[in-house]
Design an enzyme around this catalytic site. Structure first.
Site, PDB file in Angstrom:
ATOM      1  N   ASP A  18      27.229  61.136 -48.441  1.00 56.10           N
ATOM      2  CA  ASP A  18      27.474  62.331 -47.633  1.00 56.10           C
ATOM      3  C   ASP A  18      26.183  62.948 -47.112  1.00 56.10           C
ATOM      4  OD1 ASP A  18      30.323  62.355 -48.131  1.00 56.10           O
ATOM      5  OD2 ASP A  18      29.822  62.950 -50.167  1.00 56.10           O
TER       6      ASP A  18
ATOM      7  N   HIS B  30      26.600  62.352 -57.830  1.00 55.59           N
ATOM      8  CA  HIS B  30      27.964  61.905 -57.563  1.00 55.59           C
ATOM      9  C   HIS B  30      28.719  61.890 -58.884  1.00 55.59           C
ATOM     10  CE1 HIS B  30      31.307  59.328 -56.226  1.00 55.59           C
ATOM     11  NE2 HIS B  30      30.965  59.675 -54.997  1.00 55.59           N
TER      12      HIS B  30
END
Length: 441
Positions: free
Chosen positions: A375, A317
């Protein structure tokens, strides 16, 4: 805790920047927040030295004060108004979380009931809005429809677009939060040729959304409480995420004095980008491409090859350099939904679990801190619930509207707020005279 931005800050210390060539220097104040690193206030830098700062992507630039969301990417911490995201996902509800983001504190019983009633009573949209959908092609991406319809809300609810009026801001905030699931469900129904389903006041926020997406007039829709809870958690986990691309866009648009509906439409447009809101779609596409657990080593090898453009989607991320705290909750929710559906041997889940195991054990991933993010699991959950992939980012927009509205409201109420105007490092041609066309080479 107050929901308003602190009006005055006291410098904790100063730092001095000196140009070794010219000898010019600037003494700049340093401010400390409640949590996280301090910031150097560079507003006087140009005046005192003639220099601007250069920070592509704003990776080291604080653009505002905010009391809404805090992220510690190194430790894997995400707080909403001081509350850990995993505690909110476990014990709270989406509308309670929305109240928290908007107002700064968790509501008492009466305030919670009043807020939920207010949102519920705003879920219907103006009947003429249905006509807007007919102007889009049936195969339009739902996000394109969302941008157009949300932007058009100002034409239907123009009476609450005075951003200087606190009551108007509150009404617009409630309308956006309430109507976004209805608008999203209508976009989906239009794309598949089914009739629009009106919201039902006896259902909660997540249940209502599932009803409007999946029910049809010819038969009763039976809500599954496990699926509704999973949807509620998904909404909480995506509600706000500090100054990300879409939130920064909402703030930038809002700094011009634009009405809130236009600002949220701008946020939806930014979220549509595959690097932002489309990541869970990309994860599902990757898992399908792998297809079988036996092929995982092949794709791991490709991910490690610096000359191969292939990337494992859903790992790492931009902010989190540790495990994404939202991913833990999402993993548990994923198992709950698949277990309820009786999907014990779901190939995509098996691939996902094996990829997770490798990411947590393989030195290549561990050293680079490429841990699974939110996600990674959310796409599998949405697929299991029956959502088509083109609706994934739309659902993200439904959830993030709460954060956008809270950030927009905070920005408007900030006495230091100015219209956004980034500077640049100009690298084009220096000044030159105009040459008549007959004399050009």
């Amino acid at each position: 805790m107050s929901a308003k931005v602190v009006k005055e800050m006291t410098p904790a210390r100063t730092v001095t920047l000196t140009d070794g060539s010219s000898g010019k220097s600037a003494s700049l104040p340093v401010y400390d927040g409640t949590l996280g690193p301090g910031v150097i206030d560079v507003r006087a830098l140009y005046k005192e030295t003639g220099y601007f700062t250069y920070d592509p992507g704003f990776m080291a630039t604080g653009s505002c004060q905010s009391g809404i969301t805090f992220i510690d990417g190194e430790k894997g911490v995400l707080l909403h108004r001081g509350y850990p995201i995993d505690e909110l996902a476990e014990h709270s509800s989406f509308l309670e979380c929305a109240y928290l983001l908007l107002n700064g504190d968790l509501p008492n019983a009466k305030a919670k009931t009043d807020f939920e009633n207010t949102i519920t009573k705003h879920t219907m949209v103006h009947e003429q809005i249905q006509l807007l959908y007919r102007g889009f092609r049936r195969d339009s991406h739902p996000m394109a429809v969302m941008i157009g319809v949300v932007g058009a809300l100002a034409a239907f609810y123009h009476e609450d677009t005075n951003i200087k009026n606190a009551t108007h801001r509150m009404i617009a905030s409630h309308r956006l939060i309430a109507k976004m699931p209805t608008i999203a469900a209508m976009a989906y129904k239009y794309s598949i040729g089914q009739p629009f389903m009106y919201p039902r006041n006896e259902l909660n926020y997540a249940e209502n959304f599932l009803h409007m997406v999946f029910s049809v007039p010819c038969e009763e829709y039976k809500l599954n409480p496990i699926h509704a809870r999973a949807m509620d958690r998904l909404l909480i986990l995506h509600a706000d995420h500090e100054q990300n691309a879409s939130t920064s866009t909402v703030r930038l648009a809002g700094s011009s004095g634009a009405n809130p509906y236009a600002c949220i439409a701008a946020g939806i447009a930014t979220l549509w980008g595959p690097a932002h809101g489309g990541a869970n779609e990309a994860v599902l596409k990757m898992l399908r491409e792998i297809g079988d657990k036996k092929r995982i080593p092949e794709f791991i090898k490709r991910a490690k090859d610096k000359d191969d453009n292939f990337k494992l989607m859903g790992f790492g991320h931009r902010v989190y350099k540790n495990f994404d705290p939202r991913a833990r909750v999402m993993r548990e929710t994923c198992h709950e939904v698949l277990s309820d559906l009786g999907i014990k041997d779901e190939p995509l889940l098996e691939i996902a679990m094996e990829l997770e195991r490798i990411a947590l054990e393989d030195d290549y991933f561990v050293k680079r801190k490429l841990y699974p993010n939110v996600d990674f699991y959310s796409g599998i959950i949405l697929k299991a619930l029956g959502f088509p992939t083109q609706l994934f980012t739309v659902l993200f927009a439904v959830a993030r509207t709460v954060g956008w509205v809270a950030q927009w409201k905070e920005m408007i109420e900030d006495p230091e707020q100015k219209i956004g105007r980034p500077r640049q490092l100009y690298t084009g041609s220096p000044q030159r005279p105009y040459v008549p066309i007959g004399k050009r080479g």
